[in-house]
Design an enzyme around this catalytic site. Sequence first.
Site, PDB file in Angstrom:
ATOM      1  N   ASP A  66       0.813  -1.230   0.000  1.00  0.00           N
ATOM      2  CA  ASP A  66       0.000   0.000   0.000  1.00  0.00           C
ATOM      3  C   ASP A  66       0.843   1.275   0.000  1.00  0.00           C
ATOM      4  OD1 ASP A  66      -2.026  -1.825   0.148  1.00  0.00           O
ATOM      5  OD2 ASP A  66      -2.796  -1.185   2.076  1.00  0.00           O
TER       6      ASP A  66
ATOM      7  N   ASP B 276      -0.529  -4.511  -3.793  1.00  0.00           N
ATOM      8  CA  ASP B 276      -1.519  -3.427  -3.950  1.00  0.00           C
ATOM      9  C   ASP B 276      -0.885  -2.064  -3.710  1.00  0.00           C
ATOM     10  OD1 ASP B 276      -3.290  -5.558  -4.180  1.00  0.00           O
ATOM     11  OD2 ASP B 276      -4.026  -5.402  -2.141  1.00  0.00           O
TER      12      ASP B 276
ATOM     13  N   ARG C  97      -5.636  -6.251  -9.216  1.00  0.00           N
ATOM     14  CA  ARG C  97      -6.861  -6.952  -8.836  1.00  0.00           C
ATOM     15  C   ARG C  97      -7.855  -5.883  -8.400  1.00  0.00           C
ATOM     16  NH1 ARG C  97      -5.490  -9.833  -2.992  1.00  0.00           N
ATOM     17  NH2 ARG C  97      -4.364  -8.085  -2.039  1.00  0.00           N
TER      18      ARG C  97
ATOM     19  N   TRP D  53     -10.315  -3.791  -6.236  1.00  0.00           N
ATOM     20  CA  TRP D  53     -10.702  -3.560  -4.848  1.00  0.00           C
ATOM     21  C   TRP D  53     -12.218  -3.374  -4.761  1.00  0.00           C
ATOM     22  CZ3 TRP D  53      -9.015   1.358  -1.655  1.00  0.00           C
ATOM     23  CH2 TRP D  53      -9.400   1.193  -0.329  1.00  0.00           C
TER      24      TRP D  53
END
Length: 267
Positions: free
Chosen positions: A163, A186, A242, A244
């Site tokens: 993140d 991510d 991917r 969220w």
Amino acid sequence: MNKLTTLLLFVAWTTSAAMAANKYDNPDTLFVARDGTAEFRNVDDAIEVCRAFMDYHKVIFVKKGTYKEKFIIPSWLTNIEICGEDRDNTIITYDDHANVKIPGTDKPMGTFRTYTLKIEGSDITLKNITIENNSARLGQAVALHTEGDRLTFINCRFLGHQDTVYTGVAGTRLFFKDCYIEGTTDFIFGPSTAWFEGCTIKSKANSYVTAASTPADQPYGYVFNKCRLIADEGVDKVFLGRPWRPYAYTLFIYCDLGKHIRPEGWH
């Protein structure tokens, strides 16, 4: 307004933002030096003296050094440029992660309090500087958290693990040019519309590059144009992204995808 018109208008804004970032409309510049040779020793101290809702361009010039700071550019500050003396050697760093306890409680702070730098104001530019979250890999750890609109990042580095960059508010528009962004999982995520031009994106683990949460009524999420995706040695199974949220939108155009990117591209 159709999607193509929206995209062309966004490209026009990002081009003008890049040009504007090279202009100093006001000579009033604040200087920051960690070694005490300037009027401020911390970037946050310089932020504190900026006038609310400025209608002119104010520069905070940050000399080379490592600044251990965690701070917010509040929503009432606009038209500020934070410019580092040297991208790789002007570093703002902190080390919070999601499992650190909130002071005075037993409650973990969670992802969205872990930022090193949070930008709530609009029309803010960062240039030639590194923003880092250097916590150990003990949970989510945000380096840059954005909430303002029309934010521009030129020749910056964003360093972290999970993140790293959180684009936190739907409907806001961000422009990253010639930036370096690294992370594990991510590490570019959120609901904003963001254009990445000529950036280098480095994966440090087998995982996911992006996790967009684009709203259903927002035509674009993340657009990567002429970017290069690289990886640490031994990293060989990375997805481009991917979702969220159900309408996650991520697009790669004319990008150089390294061998670490899985053939199917997406999870």
